[in-house]
Design an enzyme around this catalytic site. Sequence first.
Site, PDB file in Angstrom:
ATOM      1  N   GLN A 118      -9.529 -12.515  -2.125  1.00 52.84           N
ATOM      2  CA  GLN A 118      -8.109 -12.664  -2.467  1.00 52.84           C
ATOM      3  C   GLN A 118      -7.336 -13.065  -1.215  1.00 52.84           C
ATOM      4  O   GLN A 118      -7.256 -12.301  -0.256  1.00 52.84           O
ATOM      5  CB  GLN A 118      -7.591 -11.316  -2.977  1.00 52.84           C
ATOM      6  CG  GLN A 118      -6.123 -11.288  -3.312  1.00 52.84           C
ATOM      7  CD  GLN A 118      -5.588  -9.856  -3.355  1.00 52.84           C
ATOM      8  OE1 GLN A 118      -6.207  -8.952  -2.797  1.00 52.84           O
ATOM      9  NE2 GLN A 118      -4.462  -9.653  -3.995  1.00 52.84           N
ATOM     10  N   SER A 121      -2.271 -11.974   1.490  1.00 54.54           N
ATOM     11  CA  SER A 121      -1.550 -11.479   2.673  1.00 54.54           C
ATOM     12  C   SER A 121      -1.607 -12.466   3.833  1.00 54.54           C
ATOM     13  O   SER A 121      -2.624 -13.138   4.045  1.00 54.54           O
ATOM     14  CB  SER A 121      -2.165 -10.164   3.139  1.00 54.54           C
ATOM     15  OG  SER A 121      -2.140  -9.223   2.107  1.00 54.54           O
ATOM     16  N   GLU A 236      -5.329  -5.519  -9.608  1.00 51.85           N
ATOM     17  CA  GLU A 236      -5.819  -4.951  -8.344  1.00 51.85           C
ATOM     18  C   GLU A 236      -5.539  -3.449  -8.305  1.00 51.85           C
ATOM     19  O   GLU A 236      -6.387  -2.657  -7.889  1.00 51.85           O
ATOM     20  CB  GLU A 236      -5.114  -5.634  -7.166  1.00 51.85           C
ATOM     21  CG  GLU A 236      -5.533  -5.059  -5.820  1.00 51.85           C
ATOM     22  CD  GLU A 236      -4.970  -5.832  -4.635  1.00 51.85           C
ATOM     23  OE1 GLU A 236      -3.888  -6.445  -4.775  1.00 51.85           O
ATOM     24  OE2 GLU A 236      -5.611  -5.802  -3.572  1.00 51.85           O
ATOM     25  N   GLU A 367       4.428   3.321  -0.290  1.00 50.28           N
ATOM     26  CA  GLU A 367       5.892   3.168  -0.344  1.00 50.28           C
ATOM     27  C   GLU A 367       6.264   2.110  -1.385  1.00 50.28           C
ATOM     28  O   GLU A 367       7.198   2.280  -2.167  1.00 50.28           O
ATOM     29  CB  GLU A 367       6.450   2.751   1.033  1.00 50.28           C
ATOM     30  CG  GLU A 367       6.368   3.816   2.116  1.00 50.28           C
ATOM     31  CD  GLU A 367       4.949   3.996   2.667  1.00 50.28           C
ATOM     32  OE1 GLU A 367       4.124   3.071   2.545  1.00 50.28           O
ATOM     33  OE2 GLU A 367       4.662   5.086   3.196  1.00 50.28           O
TER      34      GLU A 367
HETATM   35  C1  LIG Z   1      -8.706  -2.333   3.799  1.00 52.96           C
HETATM   36  C2  LIG Z   1      -7.726  -3.408   3.410  1.00 52.96           C
HETATM   37  C3  LIG Z   1      -8.143  -4.474   2.647  1.00 52.96           C
HETATM   38  C4  LIG Z   1      -7.239  -5.491   2.294  1.00 52.96           C
HETATM   39  N1  LIG Z   1      -7.713  -6.559   1.576  1.00 52.96           N
HETATM   40  C5  LIG Z   1      -6.865  -7.581   1.289  1.00 52.96           C
HETATM   41  C6  LIG Z   1      -7.360  -8.746   0.620  1.00 52.96           C
HETATM   42  O1  LIG Z   1      -8.532  -8.843   0.284  1.00 52.96           O
HETATM   43  N2  LIG Z   1      -6.512  -9.762   0.393  1.00 52.96           N
HETATM   44  C7  LIG Z   1      -5.192  -9.708   0.759  1.00 52.96           C
HETATM   45  O2  LIG Z   1      -4.466 -10.665   0.492  1.00 52.96           O
HETATM   46  N3  LIG Z   1      -4.692  -8.623   1.396  1.00 52.96           N
HETATM   47  C8  LIG Z   1      -5.505  -7.565   1.669  1.00 52.96           C
HETATM   48  N4  LIG Z   1      -5.024  -6.453   2.340  1.00 52.96           N
HETATM   49  C9  LIG Z   1      -3.636  -6.466   2.809  1.00 52.96           C
HETATM   50  C10 LIG Z   1      -2.709  -5.511   2.077  1.00 52.96           C
HETATM   51  O3  LIG Z   1      -2.395  -5.983   0.797  1.00 52.96           O
HETATM   52  C11 LIG Z   1      -1.465  -5.368   2.953  1.00 52.96           C
HETATM   53  O4  LIG Z   1      -1.872  -4.755   4.162  1.00 52.96           O
HETATM   54  C12 LIG Z   1      -0.396  -4.548   2.284  1.00 52.96           C
HETATM   55  O5  LIG Z   1       0.154  -5.215   1.193  1.00 52.96           O
HETATM   56  C13 LIG Z   1       0.747  -4.198   3.278  1.00 52.96           C
HETATM   57  O6  LIG Z   1       1.199  -5.319   3.944  1.00 52.96           O
HETATM   58  P1  LIG Z   1       1.329  -5.333   5.548  1.00 52.96           P
HETATM   59  O7  LIG Z   1       0.046  -4.839   6.111  1.00 52.96           O
HETATM   60  O8  LIG Z   1       1.787  -6.687   5.954  1.00 52.96           O
HETATM   61  O9  LIG Z   1       2.426  -4.268   5.882  1.00 52.96           O
HETATM   62  P2  LIG Z   1       4.063  -4.441   5.782  1.00 52.96           P
HETATM   63  O10 LIG Z   1       4.396  -5.095   4.481  1.00 52.96           O
HETATM   64  O11 LIG Z   1       4.478  -5.120   7.036  1.00 52.96           O
HETATM   65  O12 LIG Z   1       4.491  -2.950   5.756  1.00 52.96           O
HETATM   66  C14 LIG Z   1       4.630  -2.144   6.942  1.00 52.96           C
HETATM   67  C15 LIG Z   1       5.200  -0.800   6.514  1.00 52.96           C
HETATM   68  O13 LIG Z   1       6.502  -0.977   5.917  1.00 52.96           O
HETATM   69  C16 LIG Z   1       6.534  -0.389   4.622  1.00 52.96           C
HETATM   70  N5  LIG Z   1       7.347  -1.212   3.721  1.00 52.96           N
HETATM   71  C17 LIG Z   1       7.309  -2.555   3.580  1.00 52.96           C
HETATM   72  N6  LIG Z   1       8.192  -2.966   2.650  1.00 52.96           N
HETATM   73  C18 LIG Z   1       8.808  -1.841   2.177  1.00 52.96           C
HETATM   74  C19 LIG Z   1       9.816  -1.605   1.196  1.00 52.96           C
HETATM   75  N7  LIG Z   1      10.367  -2.607   0.512  1.00 52.96           N
HETATM   76  N8  LIG Z   1      10.195  -0.316   0.982  1.00 52.96           N
HETATM   77  C20 LIG Z   1       9.641   0.706   1.675  1.00 52.96           C
HETATM   78  N9  LIG Z   1       8.689   0.534   2.634  1.00 52.96           N
HETATM   79  C21 LIG Z   1       8.264  -0.717   2.866  1.00 52.96           C
HETATM   80  C22 LIG Z   1       5.089  -0.367   4.160  1.00 52.96           C
HETATM   81  O14 LIG Z   1       4.870   0.642   3.190  1.00 52.96           O
HETATM   82  C23 LIG Z   1       4.347  -0.097   5.462  1.00 52.96           C
HETATM   83  O15 LIG Z   1       4.331   1.293   5.733  1.00 52.96           O
HETATM   84  C24 LIG Z   1      -5.902  -5.416   2.708  1.00 52.96           C
HETATM   85  C25 LIG Z   1      -5.460  -4.316   3.482  1.00 52.96           C
HETATM   86  C26 LIG Z   1      -6.358  -3.329   3.826  1.00 52.96           C
HETATM   87  C27 LIG Z   1      -5.860  -2.184   4.655  1.00 52.96           C
END
Ligand SMILES: Cc1cc2nc3c(=O)[nH]c(=O)nc-3n(C[C@H](O)[C@H](O)[C@H](O)COP(=O)(O)OP(=O)(O)OC[C@H]3O[C@@H](n4cnc5c(N)ncnc54)[C@H](O)[C@@H]3O)c2cc1C
Length: 398
Positions: A118, A121, A236, A367
């Site tokens: 997928q 991100s 998902e 969150e």
């Molecule tokens: C083990 C693992 C596997 C993954 N596999 C995939 C994959 O296969 N494909 C893929 O596309 N992605 C994948 N991901 C990515 C995952 O979907 C993202 O890490 C996740 O959506 C959070 O995005 P970010 O890491 O950019 O954090 P951010 O969006 O930058 O968030 C940072 C912090 O801010 C908080 N936050 C953000 N927005 C808000 C809001 N509106 N209200 C309150 N709090 C908020 C979040 O909760 C978090 O604590 C994977 C992640 C992990 C850890």
Amino acid sequence: MAVLDRPATDEQLVNERLEALLAEHDPKGTDARTFLGAQFDAGLAWVHFPEGYGGLGVSPKLQRVVNERIAAAGGPNSYWRNPIGAGMGAPTVVTHGTEEQKRRYLKPLFTGEEIWCQLFSEPGAGSDVASLATRAVRDGEEWVINGQKVWTTLAHLSRWGMLVARTDPEQPKHRGMTYFVVDMQAPGVDVRPLRQITGEAEFNEVYFTDVRIPDSERLGDVGQGWAVSLTTLMNERVSIGGAIQPKGSGPIGEAVKIWKAKGHNDPALRDELMQLWAEAEVNRLTNIRASQLRAVGTPGPEGSTAKLAFAELNKRVYEFCLNLMGPEGMLYGSYEMIRPETAMGADSLQKAFLRARANSIEGGTSEVMRNILGERVLGLPGDVRVDKEPPWSKVPRS
Ligand SMILES: Cc1cc2nc3c(=O)[nH]c(=O)nc-3n(C[C@H](O)[C@H](O)[C@H](O)COP(=O)(O)OP(=O)(O)OC[C@H]3O[C@@H](n4cnc5c(N)ncnc54)[C@H](O)[C@@H]3O)c2cc1C
């Protein structure tokens, strides 16, 4: 099978097909790919999918009967080998794909012959995936892709990737995206490992440099990428948090095992164990109810409930397990970087404890799950979203 041959009830139909599958293909003696291929042809891959696409067009609740029976007979499981394909790719293809796409993708996906990943991100777009910046520019019957994705689970094994890219930067962010299935072996796709807290590299960063995708590999209409993505994201959440395991099994089963093995008898710890066990059982029963209410197979906000509850409980259960282990909990096999064959696996409680940290991030953070439940289920006022209406190109970003 002709319509007239169809048994009186859907349950009978599923049971008949299941018996025939198990009689003709010894689940332990047949190689996994052959068995899964036969399961697909029998319509028992996803029973709620239409006939011819791995299903029988019956209620998804009957899938549980199939899964439990095959597991008990020692048969293979498609999700283990291809979790993202089977849990998210297949429902997206069957909902939005053309006939040709369904015929091309679904069977090798189910058998594990073609692994899926997928590609949503990006470094600047995680929770707010609709702000993504990877570009797709049309060139005749092809699209040219440039950009970077991140945290792409199993990209190193994948044949196909579910890619969302920006096709019209002048539209507001949700309207200018298009969804593609990209060949991960195409020239210009560069997959680089990213190491996790466990030491493993289950996920990757993926760079696209002038990668060409035929228009026939577009899923859904141009500009409809957000709607298609929602199907993937809803599935998902269920895929991560909605699994229905036998009572007392899974992480809570591990906690009970370690409790017994260590001969613990402390009443306060027993109380904690019982609390966790009760919560695990509540989640399990809630998931059973949600799956039975899901009439046509597309999950709604109950997927977010399941995902949130699973993530938070899983972390607490493994923390409890490590407490029970005492100093042994600090021993860790090896931090040697390996590239696993599947996602979310762990061969020790110590590793499971570390891996569980990711549960409240992957598939949408806790969150964000709470925001979804607050807004869509409880009807609370929404987040302030100043970037929703202006064209994506006019929204400042770092
Ligand atoms: C083990 C693992 C596997 C993954 N596999 C995939 C994959 O296969 N494909 C893929 O596309 N992605 C994948 N991901 C990515 C995952 O979907 C993202 O890490 C996740 O959506 C959070 O995005 P970010 O890491 O950019 O954090 P951010 O969006 O930058 O968030 C940072 C912090 O801010 C908080 N936050 C953000 N927005 C808000 C809001 N509106 N209200 C309150 N709090 C908020 C979040 O909760 C978090 O604590 C994977 C992640 C992990 C850890």
